[in-house]
Design a protein around this motif. Sequence first.
Motif, PDB file in Angstrom:
ATOM      1  N   PRO A 102     -31.238  -9.110   0.055  1.00 56.03           N
ATOM      2  CA  PRO A 102     -31.887 -10.377  -0.337  1.00 56.03           C
ATOM      3  C   PRO A 102     -30.901 -11.421  -0.854  1.00 56.03           C
ATOM      4  N   LYS A 103     -29.764 -10.966  -1.346  1.00 54.94           N
ATOM      5  CA  LYS A 103     -28.765 -11.892  -1.882  1.00 54.94           C
ATOM      6  C   LYS A 103     -27.626 -12.137  -0.907  1.00 54.94           C
ATOM      7  N   ASP A 104     -27.697 -11.527   0.293  1.00 61.43           N
ATOM      8  CA  ASP A 104     -26.603 -11.656   1.275  1.00 61.43           C
ATOM      9  C   ASP A 104     -25.254 -11.366   0.617  1.00 61.43           C
ATOM     10  N   THR A 105     -25.210 -10.301  -0.150  1.00 57.98           N
ATOM     11  CA  THR A 105     -24.026  -9.971  -0.925  1.00 57.98           C
ATOM     12  C   THR A 105     -23.611  -8.525  -0.690  1.00 57.98           C
ATOM     13  N   MET A 106     -22.313  -8.325  -0.572  1.00 56.54           N
ATOM     14  CA  MET A 106     -21.732  -6.999  -0.437  1.00 56.54           C
ATOM     15  C   MET A 106     -20.799  -6.761  -1.614  1.00 56.54           C
ATOM     16  N   TYR A 107     -20.698  -5.521  -2.034  1.00 51.01           N
ATOM     17  CA  TYR A 107     -19.859  -5.165  -3.177  1.00 51.01           C
ATOM     18  C   TYR A 107     -18.861  -4.067  -2.802  1.00 51.01           C
ATOM     19  N   LEU A 108     -17.789  -4.006  -3.579  1.00 47.38           N
ATOM     20  CA  LEU A 108     -16.866  -2.878  -3.507  1.00 47.38           C
ATOM     21  C   LEU A 108     -16.537  -2.500  -4.938  1.00 47.38           C
ATOM     22  N   GLU A 109     -17.046  -1.354  -5.360  1.00 48.40           N
ATOM     23  CA  GLU A 109     -16.739  -0.848  -6.692  1.00 48.40           C
ATOM     24  C   GLU A 109     -15.559   0.094  -6.576  1.00 48.40           C
ATOM     25  N   MET A 110     -14.525  -0.190  -7.334  1.00 49.87           N
ATOM     26  CA  MET A 110     -13.271   0.551  -7.228  1.00 49.87           C
ATOM     27  C   MET A 110     -12.970   1.252  -8.551  1.00 49.87           C
ATOM     28  N   ASN A 111     -12.782   2.565  -8.487  1.00 50.83           N
ATOM     29  CA  ASN A 111     -12.474   3.369  -9.674  1.00 50.83           C
ATOM     30  C   ASN A 111     -11.042   3.882  -9.621  1.00 50.83           C
ATOM     31  N   ARG A 112     -10.535   4.246 -10.784  1.00 58.89           N
ATOM     32  CA  ARG A 112      -9.206   4.868 -10.892  1.00 58.89           C
ATOM     33  C   ARG A 112      -8.182   4.076 -10.095  1.00 58.89           C
ATOM     34  N   LEU A 113      -8.150   2.799 -10.364  1.00 62.93           N
ATOM     35  CA  LEU A 113      -7.229   1.936  -9.641  1.00 62.93           C
ATOM     36  C   LEU A 113      -5.788   2.257  -9.993  1.00 62.93           C
ATOM     37  N   LYS A 114      -4.921   2.092  -9.018  1.00 64.38           N
ATOM     38  CA  LYS A 114      -3.500   2.344  -9.204  1.00 64.38           C
ATOM     39  C   LYS A 114      -2.715   1.215  -8.566  1.00 64.38           C
ATOM     40  N   SER A 115      -1.428   1.217  -8.816  1.00 65.63           N
ATOM     41  CA  SER A 115      -0.591   0.103  -8.371  1.00 65.63           C
ATOM     42  C   SER A 115      -0.619  -0.056  -6.855  1.00 65.63           C
ATOM     43  N   ASP A 116      -0.800   1.040  -6.136  1.00 68.22           N
ATOM     44  CA  ASP A 116      -0.874   0.974  -4.669  1.00 68.22           C
ATOM     45  C   ASP A 116      -2.078   0.200  -4.163  1.00 68.22           C
ATOM     46  N   ASP A 117      -3.047  -0.042  -5.040  1.00 66.67           N
ATOM     47  CA  ASP A 117      -4.238  -0.798  -4.653  1.00 66.67           C
ATOM     48  C   ASP A 117      -4.015  -2.304  -4.764  1.00 66.67           C
ATOM     49  N   THR A 118      -2.867  -2.702  -5.261  1.00 70.13           N
ATOM     50  CA  THR A 118      -2.552  -4.121  -5.353  1.00 70.13           C
ATOM     51  C   THR A 118      -2.503  -4.738  -3.958  1.00 70.13           C
ATOM     52  N   ALA A 119      -3.304  -5.789  -3.765  1.00 64.39           N
ATOM     53  CA  ALA A 119      -3.400  -6.415  -2.445  1.00 64.39           C
ATOM     54  C   ALA A 119      -4.324  -7.617  -2.543  1.00 64.39           C
ATOM     55  N   VAL A 120      -4.336  -8.400  -1.479  1.00 57.52           N
ATOM     56  CA  VAL A 120      -5.399  -9.383  -1.281  1.00 57.52           C
ATOM     57  C   VAL A 120      -6.530  -8.666  -0.560  1.00 57.52           C
ATOM     58  N   TYR A 121      -7.709  -8.742  -1.122  1.00 48.46           N
ATOM     59  CA  TYR A 121      -8.887  -8.082  -0.542  1.00 48.46           C
ATOM     60  C   TYR A 121      -9.730  -9.123   0.181  1.00 48.46           C
ATOM     61  N   TYR A 122     -10.052  -8.802   1.435  1.00 53.41           N
ATOM     62  CA  TYR A 122     -10.832  -9.692   2.276  1.00 53.41           C
ATOM     63  C   TYR A 122     -12.163  -9.045   2.650  1.00 53.41           C
TER      64      TYR A 122
END
Length: 125
Positions: A75-95
């Motif tokens: 209904p909100k035309d919205t998508m999510y990404l919940e990210m846990n236990r983040l680490k330095s390798d996750d550093t990026a531009v997310y599209y």
Amino acid sequence: QVQLTEYGGGSIQPGVLRRLACVASGATFSPYFMAWFRQAPGKEREFVSAIRWRDAAEYYAPSAKGRFTISREKPKDTMYLEMNRLKSDDTAVYYCAAARSASTTMTAAAAYDLWGQGTQLTVSS
């Protein structure tokens, strides 16, 4: 004309939880798949996760499976990404990206017709 806009990036410490959002606006929106990709400095854009809009079936890259959760609110035309236990390798531009039709290669960027501008996530202590 549909536009995709990502929210939720920033600078965070390792180990924390972060949720990104992608909002579609501007016109009627009914994709087949939506997905998250990311691109780290000096690296190619890579698939993170996808969701089939119709039934919310989820797909993950090995690097995301078990740590990330994709979801959507139709209904909100919205998508999510919940990210846990983040680490330095996750550093990026997310599209975020949307595909109008089905594809057997939905992990490939070429399968997607519409892209957001990206949001920077930096994981550092």
